[in-house]
Design a protein around this motif. Sequence first.
Motif, PDB file in Angstrom:
ATOM      1  N   ILE A  25       0.875  -1.165   0.000  1.00  0.00           N
ATOM      2  CA  ILE A  25       0.000   0.000   0.000  1.00  0.00           C
ATOM      3  C   ILE A  25       0.912   1.215   0.000  1.00  0.00           C
ATOM      4  CG2 ILE A  25      -1.726   1.313   1.261  1.00  0.00           C
ATOM      5  CD1 ILE A  25      -2.726  -1.304   2.465  1.00  0.00           C
ATOM      6  N   PHE A  26       0.743   2.063  -0.999  1.00  0.00           N
ATOM      7  CA  PHE A  26       1.590   3.240  -1.170  1.00  0.00           C
ATOM      8  C   PHE A  26       0.714   4.477  -1.119  1.00  0.00           C
ATOM      9  CE2 PHE A  26       3.933   6.501  -3.327  1.00  0.00           C
ATOM     10  CZ  PHE A  26       5.250   6.251  -3.024  1.00  0.00           C
ATOM     11  N   SER A  27       1.137   5.471  -0.363  1.00  0.00           N
ATOM     12  CA  SER A  27       0.409   6.731  -0.272  1.00  0.00           C
ATOM     13  C   SER A  27       1.367   7.862  -0.605  1.00  0.00           C
ATOM     14  CB  SER A  27      -0.158   6.905   1.138  1.00  0.00           C
ATOM     15  OG  SER A  27      -0.938   8.056   1.230  1.00  0.00           O
ATOM     16  N   GLY A  28       0.954   8.747  -1.482  1.00  0.00           N
ATOM     17  CA  GLY A  28       1.798   9.863  -1.872  1.00  0.00           C
ATOM     18  C   GLY A  28       2.184   9.783  -3.322  1.00  0.00           C
ATOM     19  N   GLY A  29       3.306  10.369  -3.662  1.00  0.00           N
ATOM     20  CA  GLY A  29       3.779  10.356  -5.033  1.00  0.00           C
ATOM     21  C   GLY A  29       5.285  10.491  -5.096  1.00  0.00           C
ATOM     22  N   LEU A  30       5.867   9.909  -6.138  1.00  0.00           N
ATOM     23  CA  LEU A  30       7.308  10.000  -6.366  1.00  0.00           C
ATOM     24  C   LEU A  30       7.569  10.935  -7.534  1.00  0.00           C
ATOM     25  CD1 LEU A  30       8.295   6.225  -6.008  1.00  0.00           C
ATOM     26  CD2 LEU A  30       8.572   8.051  -4.320  1.00  0.00           C
ATOM     27  N   ASP A  31       8.545  11.811  -7.370  1.00  0.00           N
ATOM     28  CA  ASP A  31       8.894  12.763  -8.422  1.00  0.00           C
ATOM     29  C   ASP A  31       9.779  12.136  -9.497  1.00  0.00           C
ATOM     30  OD1 ASP A  31       7.514  14.671  -6.933  1.00  0.00           O
ATOM     31  OD2 ASP A  31       9.337  15.325  -5.886  1.00  0.00           O
ATOM     32  N   ASN A  32      10.417  11.021  -9.187  1.00  0.00           N
ATOM     33  CA  ASN A  32      11.352  10.397 -10.121  1.00  0.00           C
ATOM     34  C   ASN A  32      10.867   9.030 -10.603  1.00  0.00           C
ATOM     35  OD1 ASN A  32      11.781   9.292  -7.555  1.00  0.00           O
ATOM     36  ND2 ASN A  32      13.961   8.959  -7.908  1.00  0.00           N
ATOM     37  N   THR A  33       9.553   8.896 -10.838  1.00  0.00           N
ATOM     38  CA  THR A  33       9.013   7.595 -11.278  1.00  0.00           C
ATOM     39  C   THR A  33       9.601   7.175 -12.627  1.00  0.00           C
ATOM     40  OG1 THR A  33       7.079   8.712 -12.180  1.00  0.00           O
ATOM     41  CG2 THR A  33       6.825   7.693 -10.028  1.00  0.00           C
ATOM     42  N   PHE A  34       9.819   8.115 -13.542  1.00  0.00           N
ATOM     43  CA  PHE A  34      10.372   7.772 -14.850  1.00  0.00           C
ATOM     44  C   PHE A  34      11.728   7.082 -14.694  1.00  0.00           C
ATOM     45  CE2 PHE A  34      13.116   8.755 -18.473  1.00  0.00           C
ATOM     46  CZ  PHE A  34      12.368   8.189 -19.506  1.00  0.00           C
ATOM     47  N   ASP A  35      12.612   7.683 -13.886  1.00  0.00           N
ATOM     48  CA  ASP A  35      13.948   7.112 -13.674  1.00  0.00           C
ATOM     49  C   ASP A  35      13.874   5.762 -12.967  1.00  0.00           C
ATOM     50  OD1 ASP A  35      15.103   9.361 -14.848  1.00  0.00           O
ATOM     51  OD2 ASP A  35      15.330  10.391 -12.921  1.00  0.00           O
ATOM     52  N   LEU A  36      12.982   5.647 -11.987  1.00  0.00           N
ATOM     53  CA  LEU A  36      12.861   4.391 -11.243  1.00  0.00           C
ATOM     54  C   LEU A  36      12.289   3.276 -12.112  1.00  0.00           C
ATOM     55  CD1 LEU A  36      11.577   5.879  -7.878  1.00  0.00           C
ATOM     56  CD2 LEU A  36      13.814   4.817  -8.274  1.00  0.00           C
ATOM     57  N   ARG A  37      11.302   3.598 -12.942  1.00  0.00           N
ATOM     58  CA  ARG A  37      10.763   2.585 -13.872  1.00  0.00           C
ATOM     59  C   ARG A  37      11.867   2.072 -14.786  1.00  0.00           C
ATOM     60  NH1 ARG A  37       5.809   6.425 -15.197  1.00  0.00           N
ATOM     61  NH2 ARG A  37       4.352   5.758 -13.581  1.00  0.00           N
ATOM     62  N   LYS A  38      12.670   2.985 -15.296  1.00  0.00           N
ATOM     63  CA  LYS A  38      13.777   2.617 -16.183  1.00  0.00           C
ATOM     64  C   LYS A  38      14.804   1.761 -15.435  1.00  0.00           C
ATOM     65  CE  LYS A  38      17.021   4.807 -19.356  1.00  0.00           C
ATOM     66  NZ  LYS A  38      17.543   6.080 -19.856  1.00  0.00           N
ATOM     67  N   HIS A  39      15.152   2.179 -14.222  1.00  0.00           N
ATOM     68  CA  HIS A  39      16.143   1.461 -13.408  1.00  0.00           C
ATOM     69  C   HIS A  39      15.710   0.021 -13.119  1.00  0.00           C
ATOM     70  CE1 HIS A  39      19.296   0.889 -10.417  1.00  0.00           C
ATOM     71  NE2 HIS A  39      18.362   0.457  -9.575  1.00  0.00           N
ATOM     72  N   TYR A  40      14.421  -0.168 -12.811  1.00  0.00           N
ATOM     73  CA  TYR A  40      13.921  -1.504 -12.465  1.00  0.00           C
ATOM     74  C   TYR A  40      13.336  -2.254 -13.658  1.00  0.00           C
ATOM     75  CZ  TYR A  40      14.689  -0.120  -7.649  1.00  0.00           C
ATOM     76  OH  TYR A  40      15.262   0.286  -6.477  1.00  0.00           O
ATOM     77  N   GLY A  41      13.398  -1.680 -14.850  1.00  0.00           N
ATOM     78  CA  GLY A  41      12.912  -2.354 -16.054  1.00  0.00           C
ATOM     79  C   GLY A  41      11.404  -2.511 -16.079  1.00  0.00           C
ATOM     80  N   LEU A  42      10.684  -1.495 -15.608  1.00  0.00           N
ATOM     81  CA  LEU A  42       9.227  -1.564 -15.553  1.00  0.00           C
ATOM     82  C   LEU A  42       8.603  -0.752 -16.686  1.00  0.00           C
ATOM     83  CD1 LEU A  42       8.878  -1.026 -11.705  1.00  0.00           C
ATOM     84  CD2 LEU A  42       8.595  -3.163 -12.949  1.00  0.00           C
ATOM     85  N   SER A  43       7.359  -1.063 -17.006  1.00  0.00           N
ATOM     86  CA  SER A  43       6.648  -0.348 -18.065  1.00  0.00           C
ATOM     87  C   SER A  43       6.233   1.039 -17.593  1.00  0.00           C
ATOM     88  CB  SER A  43       5.405  -1.138 -18.489  1.00  0.00           C
ATOM     89  OG  SER A  43       4.412  -1.055 -17.474  1.00  0.00           O
ATOM     90  N   ARG A  44       5.793   1.876 -18.525  1.00  0.00           N
ATOM     91  CA  ARG A  44       5.359   3.227 -18.198  1.00  0.00           C
ATOM     92  C   ARG A  44       4.091   3.239 -17.347  1.00  0.00           C
ATOM     93  NH1 ARG A  44       5.119   6.653 -23.521  1.00  0.00           N
ATOM     94  NH2 ARG A  44       3.897   4.853 -24.132  1.00  0.00           N
ATOM     95  N   GLN A  45       3.356   2.135 -17.320  1.00  0.00           N
ATOM     96  CA  GLN A  45       2.132   2.051 -16.534  1.00  0.00           C
ATOM     97  C   GLN A  45       2.387   1.633 -15.081  1.00  0.00           C
ATOM     98  OE1 GLN A  45       2.360   0.549 -19.663  1.00  0.00           O
ATOM     99  NE2 GLN A  45       1.335   2.264 -20.651  1.00  0.00           N
ATOM    100  N   ALA A  46       3.609   1.329 -14.743  1.00  0.00           N
ATOM    101  CA  ALA A  46       3.923   0.868 -13.377  1.00  0.00           C
ATOM    102  C   ALA A  46       3.642   1.977 -12.361  1.00  0.00           C
ATOM    103  CB  ALA A  46       5.378   0.427 -13.283  1.00  0.00           C
TER     104      ALA A  46
END
Length: 198
Positions: A25-46
């Motif tokens: 369960i996650f509450s809030g928001g991350l400002d660097n989701t683009f970089d983290l998705r790329k780092h962990y090999g996740l899709s843009r919908q993650a």
Amino acid sequence: MAFSHENENPSHPRSIVVMDDIFCIFSGGLDNTFDLRKHYGLSRQATEAMIMVEAYKVFRDRAPYPPDQVIKELEGKFAFILFDSKASTLFLARDRDGSVPLHWGTATDGSLVCSDDSEFIQASCGKLYTPFPPGCIFISDTGLISFDHPMHKVKGIAREDDEGNVNAVIFQVDLYTKLHSIPRRGSAANWAGATTVE
């Protein structure tokens, strides 16, 4: 674990995900989701919750990868609760500023209760709850640590009222008390000038 959008703050939305028997369960928001998705090999919908599950798997599966390094990569306002049902591991964290509410306490049966709703946790725990400390991580295997000062103990200081009853617990990093670390092993150069710090 329970989840709802009741009384949800629009600036700190909640999301939940279940992946590989890991609940987050996650509450809030991350400002660097683009970089983290790329780092962990996740899709843009993650979602942020999916990113946290992947980050948790990194430090779980690549031991001794320290969890404070995983959390330091997160930029934004957040709090999350993650439970790995296979390993029976609970993992909590809150951003440095404590921007997103997260409380924890002890129920009458001794269970740990965590919630962003102070009314719910007060009903469940009475006076035995406190805000989760900002800038900290709790992992059921290792306890509470600061992700900015992972080598120092985090101490709970009880606050008492005039009658001697504990009415709050404040958590602080004790910069004078170091935690035991993994001893260094390797080349003779590492051992040449090494000193042991307890």
